[in-house]
Design a protein around this motif. Structure first.
Motif, mmCIF file in Angstrom:
data_model
loop_
_atom_site.group_PDB
_atom_site.id
_atom_site.type_symbol
_atom_site.label_atom_id
_atom_site.label_comp_id
_atom_site.label_asym_id
_atom_site.label_seq_id
_atom_site.Cartn_x
_atom_site.Cartn_y
_atom_site.Cartn_z
ATOM 1 N N ILE A 136 18.177 -74.116 10.258
ATOM 2 C CA ILE A 136 17.626 -72.830 10.702
ATOM 3 C C ILE A 136 16.332 -73.055 11.467
ATOM 4 O O ILE A 136 15.438 -73.769 10.991
ATOM 5 C CB ILE A 136 17.365 -71.919 9.484
ATOM 6 C CG1 ILE A 136 18.631 -71.755 8.639
ATOM 7 C CG2 ILE A 136 16.840 -70.558 9.932
ATOM 8 C CD1 ILE A 136 18.393 -71.174 7.262
ATOM 9 N N PHE A 137 16.229 -72.447 12.649
ATOM 10 C CA PHE A 137 14.982 -72.514 13.407
ATOM 11 C C PHE A 137 13.881 -71.806 12.610
ATOM 12 O O PHE A 137 14.122 -70.754 11.988
ATOM 13 C CB PHE A 137 15.135 -71.833 14.767
ATOM 14 C CG PHE A 137 15.822 -72.687 15.806
ATOM 15 C CD1 PHE A 137 16.527 -73.830 15.463
ATOM 16 C CD2 PHE A 137 15.759 -72.343 17.145
ATOM 17 C CE1 PHE A 137 17.162 -74.615 16.418
ATOM 18 C CE2 PHE A 137 16.375 -73.112 18.122
ATOM 19 C CZ PHE A 137 17.079 -74.254 17.766
ATOM 20 N N ASP A 138 12.676 -72.358 12.661
ATOM 21 C CA ASP A 138 11.585 -71.774 11.881
ATOM 22 C C ASP A 138 11.129 -70.417 12.405
ATOM 23 O O ASP A 138 10.274 -69.758 11.807
ATOM 24 C CB ASP A 138 10.401 -72.738 11.781
ATOM 25 C CG ASP A 138 9.779 -73.089 13.133
ATOM 26 O OD1 ASP A 138 10.000 -72.353 14.108
ATOM 27 O OD2 ASP A 138 9.060 -74.109 13.205
ATOM 28 N N THR A 139 11.711 -69.968 13.526
ATOM 29 C CA THR A 139 11.402 -68.642 14.060
ATOM 30 C C THR A 139 12.212 -67.531 13.380
ATOM 31 O O THR A 139 11.911 -66.350 13.578
ATOM 32 C CB THR A 139 11.678 -68.615 15.571
ATOM 33 O OG1 THR A 139 12.987 -69.137 15.818
ATOM 34 C CG2 THR A 139 10.665 -69.466 16.327
ATOM 35 N N CYS A 140 13.208 -67.899 12.604
ATOM 36 C CA CYS A 140 14.039 -66.906 11.892
ATOM 37 C C CYS A 140 13.366 -66.577 10.558
ATOM 38 O O CYS A 140 13.864 -66.925 9.468
ATOM 39 C CB CYS A 140 15.454 -67.438 11.693
ATOM 40 S SG CYS A 140 16.326 -67.798 13.235
ATOM 41 N N LYS A 141 12.255 -65.875 10.617
ATOM 42 C CA LYS A 141 11.372 -65.730 9.467
ATOM 43 C C LYS A 141 11.988 -64.935 8.322
ATOM 44 O O LYS A 141 11.761 -65.242 7.147
ATOM 45 C CB LYS A 141 10.053 -65.092 9.911
ATOM 46 C CG LYS A 141 9.240 -65.978 10.837
ATOM 47 C CD LYS A 141 7.917 -65.327 11.219
ATOM 48 C CE LYS A 141 7.107 -66.252 12.129
ATOM 49 N NZ LYS A 141 5.818 -65.625 12.524
ATOM 50 N N ASN A 142 12.761 -63.892 8.632
ATOM 51 C CA ASN A 142 13.302 -63.067 7.546
ATOM 52 C C ASN A 142 14.440 -63.764 6.811
ATOM 53 O O ASN A 142 14.596 -63.586 5.603
ATOM 54 C CB ASN A 142 13.763 -61.712 8.099
ATOM 55 C CG ASN A 142 12.592 -60.832 8.468
ATOM 56 O OD1 ASN A 142 11.876 -60.347 7.605
ATOM 57 N ND2 ASN A 142 12.367 -60.650 9.764
#
Length: 323
Positions: A267-273
């Protein structure tokens, strides 16, 4: 009133205790006001501390946030491990061995500082050092999918790319509430950019016809340019599928011989939720093979990912120059 407040073992406090004390950090003098805390994972405040400080972004960076009053503030997390304490390491080097002797859950929390381990956790194999990666450019020839969970309370939609070896990368997140279907479809298409989507998976309940229009949500999505494919709604089998996609795999580097840990789904760390909710969902007390449906806010993103994992197993077929 206090100019400076310090909390030791913050997770031993409730969120109300902490936020109330914030209101006491005040004064008419010119002394800079600040609040600092230290803590280990675990305890009654584990979830709120994790959400407030751990899940806000990259460690070691200052993040702008808003208090409950709407006032702007900044937060900073500085990870610290036992090996960082040079005085303790010099005077009591065997302390690390005593930490290694703890049960796995306590060892990962106290020695490794792992905030994704706690009692009742469904995805116990989730490990940020394995499953979370920095964004990179997705090659044009990789297959791309969308998977979503929709309701007026929340639209959770994720974009996932698959490479030629079957590795999956969750690279984009749309997480918004109070969107009617036409607005949700518009936001999804806006987020697509230049992406060419093969399939969009959605739960079967979106095919139920609505009394007010006689149309299903899937029909309205289609009328607004988003074509959905029905995913299986078998919850237990779906969660098993997610576990398989998150399973940690150990491989050896052919050149260095070093052991590497990876997984099929990252998972990319930009997918915070997704990163906020997936590690903290718990087992259903009445059916430990299922995920608890409450608190409901935590289930949207994992439900979307479940729809993808139960349907997808194939790698992208990469064309060779001879084809």
């Amino acid at each position: 009133e206090y100019d400076v407040i310090r909390f030791d073992e913050l997770t031993h406090f409730t969120e109300y205790m902490y936020t109330y004390m914030i209101s006491r950090c005040r004064g008419a003098n010119g002394y800079p006001k600040s609040i600092k805390s230290s803590t280990n994972p675990g305890g009654v405040g584990h979830v709120w501390v994790k959400e407030r400080f751990i899940d806000i972004g990259k460690y070691g960076e200052i993040h702008e946030c808003r208090l409950e009053t709407g006032e702007k503030t900044t937060r900073l997390l500085i990870p610290s491990f036992v090996t960082d304490n040079k005085f303790l390491m010099e005077s009591d080097p065997d302390y690390v061995k005593r930490l290694d002797a703890l049960p796995e859950k306590e060892r990962k929390a106290l020695k490794d500082g792992n905030w994704d381990i706690f009692d009742g956790q469904y995805f116990k194999d989730f490990d940020r050092s394995v499953h979370v990666i920095e964004p990179f450019m997705i090659p044009d020839n990789w297959d791309r999918y969308r998977t979503l969970d929709y309701g007026l309370d929340m639209l959770a939609c994720y974009w996932i790319a698959i490479d030629g070896h079957g590795n999956e990368y969750v690279y984009k997140e749309l997480y918004e509430n109070d969107l009617i279907i036409s607005e949700a479809a518009k936001r999804i298409l806006e987020m697509d950019g230049e992406d060419k989507i093969r399939t969009t998976y959605a739960p079967p309940d979106l095919w139920n016809r609505r009394n007010d229009t006689g149309k299903s949500a899937a029909e309205i999505f289609r009328e607004n340019g988003v074509f959905l494919t029905k995913s299986s709604n078998n919850r237990v089998v779906g969660w098993y599928a997610v576990q398989e996609h998150l399973k940690i795999i150990e491989t050896k580097d052919e050149q260095t011989g070093e052991t590497k840990r990876t997984s099929k789904l990252r998972i990319f760390d930009t997918c915070k939720n997704l990163l906020r909710t997936l590690p903290v969902i718990q087992r259903d007390e009445k059916n430990p093979n299922d995920v608890a449906k409450e608190p409901h806010e935590l289930t949207h993103a994992p439900d979307a990912i479940r729809g993808f994992c139960i349907e997808r197993t194939k790698a992208t077929r990469i064309m060779t120059e001879d084809e």
